[in-house]
Design a protein around this motif. Structure first.
Motif, short mmCIF file in Angstrom:
data_model
loop_
_atom_site.label_atom_id
_atom_site.label_comp_id
_atom_site.label_asym_id
_atom_site.label_seq_id
_atom_site.Cartn_x
_atom_site.Cartn_y
_atom_site.Cartn_z
N LEU A 1 0.81 -1.22 0.00
CA LEU A 1 0.00 0.00 0.00
C LEU A 1 0.84 1.27 0.00
O LEU A 1 0.38 2.32 0.43
CB LEU A 1 -0.93 0.00 1.22
N GLY A 2 2.06 1.20 -0.48
CA GLY A 2 2.94 2.37 -0.48
C GLY A 2 2.73 3.26 -1.70
O GLY A 2 2.15 2.84 -2.71
N GLY A 3 3.20 4.48 -1.59
CA GLY A 3 3.20 5.40 -2.73
C GLY A 3 1.98 6.27 -2.88
O GLY A 3 1.84 6.97 -3.89
N PHE A 4 1.10 6.25 -1.92
CA PHE A 4 -0.10 7.08 -1.99
C PHE A 4 0.10 8.37 -1.19
O PHE A 4 1.10 8.57 -0.53
CB PHE A 4 -1.32 6.31 -1.47
N PHE A 5 -0.87 9.26 -1.26
CA PHE A 5 -0.90 10.53 -0.51
C PHE A 5 0.22 11.47 -0.92
O PHE A 5 0.80 12.18 -0.10
CB PHE A 5 -0.88 10.26 1.01
N GLU A 6 0.51 11.49 -2.21
CA GLU A 6 1.54 12.37 -2.77
C GLU A 6 1.22 13.82 -2.44
O GLU A 6 0.10 14.29 -2.65
CB GLU A 6 1.60 12.18 -4.28
N GLY A 7 2.19 14.52 -1.88
CA GLY A 7 2.03 15.93 -1.56
C GLY A 7 1.40 16.22 -0.20
O GLY A 7 1.31 17.36 0.20
N TRP A 8 0.94 15.19 0.49
CA TRP A 8 0.38 15.40 1.82
C TRP A 8 1.52 15.74 2.78
O TRP A 8 2.57 15.11 2.75
CB TRP A 8 -0.32 14.14 2.31
N PRO A 9 1.33 16.71 3.66
CA PRO A 9 2.41 17.07 4.59
C PRO A 9 2.72 15.96 5.61
O PRO A 9 3.86 15.80 6.02
CB PRO A 9 1.91 18.33 5.28
N ASN A 10 1.72 15.21 6.01
CA ASN A 10 1.91 14.12 6.98
C ASN A 10 1.11 12.90 6.52
O ASN A 10 0.09 12.56 7.12
CB ASN A 10 1.45 14.54 8.38
N PRO A 11 1.57 12.23 5.47
CA PRO A 11 0.79 11.10 4.95
C PRO A 11 0.78 9.93 5.93
O PRO A 11 1.75 9.71 6.65
CB PRO A 11 1.53 10.73 3.67
N ALA B 1 0.99 0.96 7.07
CA ALA B 1 0.32 0.17 8.11
C ALA B 1 -0.95 0.87 8.60
O ALA B 1 -1.97 0.22 8.86
CB ALA B 1 1.26 -0.10 9.28
N THR B 2 -0.92 2.18 8.70
CA THR B 2 -2.09 2.95 9.10
C THR B 2 -3.16 2.89 8.02
O THR B 2 -4.35 2.71 8.32
CB THR B 2 -1.71 4.41 9.40
N LEU B 3 -2.75 3.00 6.76
CA LEU B 3 -3.71 2.89 5.66
C LEU B 3 -4.35 1.51 5.65
O LEU B 3 -5.56 1.39 5.46
CB LEU B 3 -3.01 3.17 4.33
N HIS B 4 -3.57 0.48 5.88
CA HIS B 4 -4.11 -0.89 5.93
C HIS B 4 -5.17 -1.00 7.03
O HIS B 4 -6.25 -1.55 6.81
CB HIS B 4 -2.99 -1.90 6.14
N ARG B 5 -4.88 -0.47 8.19
CA ARG B 5 -5.83 -0.51 9.30
C ARG B 5 -7.09 0.29 8.96
O ARG B 5 -8.21 -0.16 9.22
CB ARG B 5 -5.17 0.03 10.57
#
Length: 78
Positions: A15-25, A29-33
């Protein structure tokens, strides 16, 4: 590529590589949860198992639903 509405066999590392440009993506593991606790999800998964897109829905299960997150990996946009 295939689409699934389940996290079966999907690890946080996929699930890596998402939330491009977010200051605190959120970390993978958090996305999975977050996805595991969602009302509904849809994942776009490459043949190698990497998730390249997802949508998450939250709902009261009766009348209202909301899609707070919809992400496409930068390598698959356009």
């Amino acid at each position: 590529m295939h689409f699934t509405s389940r996290l079966d066999g999907i690890a946080p590392a996929q699930l890596g590589g998402f939330f491009e440009g977010w200051p605190n993506p959120p970390a993978p593991a958090t996305l999975h949860r977050l996805l595991s606790r969602s009302y509904r999800i849809s994942l776009a998964v490459e043949e190698d198992g990497q998730v390249v897109g997802f949508a998450q829905a939250i709902s009261d299960g009766v009348l209202s639903a909301f899609i707070p997150l919809l992400e496409v990996h930068a390598s698959r946009r356009g």
